[in-house]
Motif scaffolding. Sequence first.
Motif, PDB file in Angstrom:
ATOM      1  N   LYS A 149      -5.453  -0.946  -7.330  1.00 52.77           N
ATOM      2  CA  LYS A 149      -6.481  -0.359  -7.084  1.00 52.77           C
ATOM      3  C   LYS A 149      -6.753   0.873  -8.037  1.00 52.77           C
ATOM      4  O   LYS A 149      -8.021   1.612  -8.217  1.00 52.77           O
ATOM      5  CB  LYS A 149      -6.262  -0.015  -5.704  1.00 52.77           C
ATOM      6  N   HIS A 157       0.777  -1.154  -0.345  1.00 52.33           N
ATOM      7  CA  HIS A 157       0.196  -0.177   0.000  1.00 52.33           C
ATOM      8  C   HIS A 157       1.176   2.023  -0.282  1.00 52.33           C
ATOM      9  O   HIS A 157       0.797   2.730  -1.082  1.00 52.33           O
ATOM     10  CB  HIS A 157      -0.712   0.080   1.300  1.00 52.33           C
ATOM     11  N   GLN A 164      -8.011  -6.570   0.175  1.00 45.44           N
ATOM     12  CA  GLN A 164      -8.931  -5.044  -0.205  1.00 45.44           C
ATOM     13  C   GLN A 164      -9.163  -4.692   1.348  1.00 45.44           C
ATOM     14  O   GLN A 164      -9.624  -3.833   0.992  1.00 45.44           O
ATOM     15  CB  GLN A 164     -10.005  -5.511  -1.119  1.00 45.44           C
ATOM     16  N   GLU A 168      -8.502  -1.499   2.204  1.00 41.81           N
ATOM     17  CA  GLU A 168      -9.202   0.124   2.555  1.00 41.81           C
ATOM     18  C   GLU A 168      -9.577   0.473   3.866  1.00 41.81           C
ATOM     19  O   GLU A 168      -9.178   2.020   4.116  1.00 41.81           O
ATOM     20  CB  GLU A 168     -10.793  -0.191   2.708  1.00 41.81           C
ATOM     21  N   ASP A 197      -6.683   3.062   3.486  1.00 44.95           N
ATOM     22  CA  ASP A 197      -6.797   3.779   3.097  1.00 44.95           C
ATOM     23  C   ASP A 197      -6.839   4.927   4.273  1.00 44.95           C
ATOM     24  O   ASP A 197      -6.962   6.298   3.846  1.00 44.95           O
ATOM     25  CB  ASP A 197      -7.860   3.799   1.563  1.00 44.95           C
TER      26      ASP A 197
END
Length: 266
Positions: free
Chosen positions: A184, A25, A48, A52, A55
Motif C-alpha cells: 500500500k 492488513h 483493494q 480500504e 482501514d
Amino acid sequence: MTDESRGIGGTVGPPWSVDVLADLHAGVLDDAQAAELWPLVTADPEAQAILEALDATQADLASLADAPAPPMPAEFAARLDAALAAEAAAKFSERPQLAPRTAPEQAGPGDAPVVDLAAARRRRNKRLGWAAGVLTAAAAAIVAVTVAIPGTTQQTGTPNVAAPPPSGPTVGDDGSGAQALVGKAIGVRDFGPLENEDRLDACIAAAGLDPKVRPEGIRPVNVGGKAGVMIILTTGKLAQFRLVAFGADCGPANPAVLFDKIVGEK
C-alpha cells in the motif's frame, strides 16, 4: 484464518478471502507470505476495496478512544436521586426521635438535624466547582512556567519544540511488521513529520544512502511510539526491497535511522 481454501497453501487470488486480507492488513503473516500476496492484492480492485474498508473500520475504532463520555440519561439520574433520598430517609427513621424544639439554637450538640438533600447537593456542587477551578488554574500555571523558563526542551536537540505525535501504522522498533505495508505504500509520497522532500533528502544524505536510488514509496510510520517516515528502496532483485525509517528529528549530520532492513526474496 478460518477460510483455508483461499489462504496461503490454497488458491491465492480472486475471489479473495476476507480472512486472508484481514491477516495481511494486520501484518500477522510472515515476511515470505506477505511478499507473495502484496503484488497480487495491489493489482486487484476487489482486494483493494476490502483493504480500504478495513482501514475505515480501524480508523472508526481508533476514534472511539477520544469520544467524550455521554451524560447520564435523565431517567437514571432521577432514579439515583430517589434511591439516595430513600436511603437517607430510612437512616433518619432509625434514629431516636427527639422532642420538638421551639428554635434551632436550642438543639444540642448530639442531636441529628434534618438533612435538606437539595441544599446538600448545592453545597456539594459548589465545592466540586471550586476544586475544579483550583485544578484548572494549577494546570495553567504549570504550562505557563514550562513555556516561560528559558532552555526548556521537549525533544533532545530541538529547544522549545514539542516532538510530533506518531502517525501512520505501528511497527516494531526493529521494523517488524513493516513489510506488510509495502504493497500500500508503493507510489505514496507522504512525508509526514518531515513535511517535504528537501528534508527527506537531507536525512537520506546523512544516512549515506545512494541519492540516485529514489524511493518507490514514502509514508509516515509509528516506530515503537516514535514518529518516523519510512522509505521503500529497490535493491535490484525481484520482489526485494530495502525499508529505511528516519526519525522526525533527522537532518544534516543526524540520520536518526529508526530501522534499516531488507525484505522479500533473498
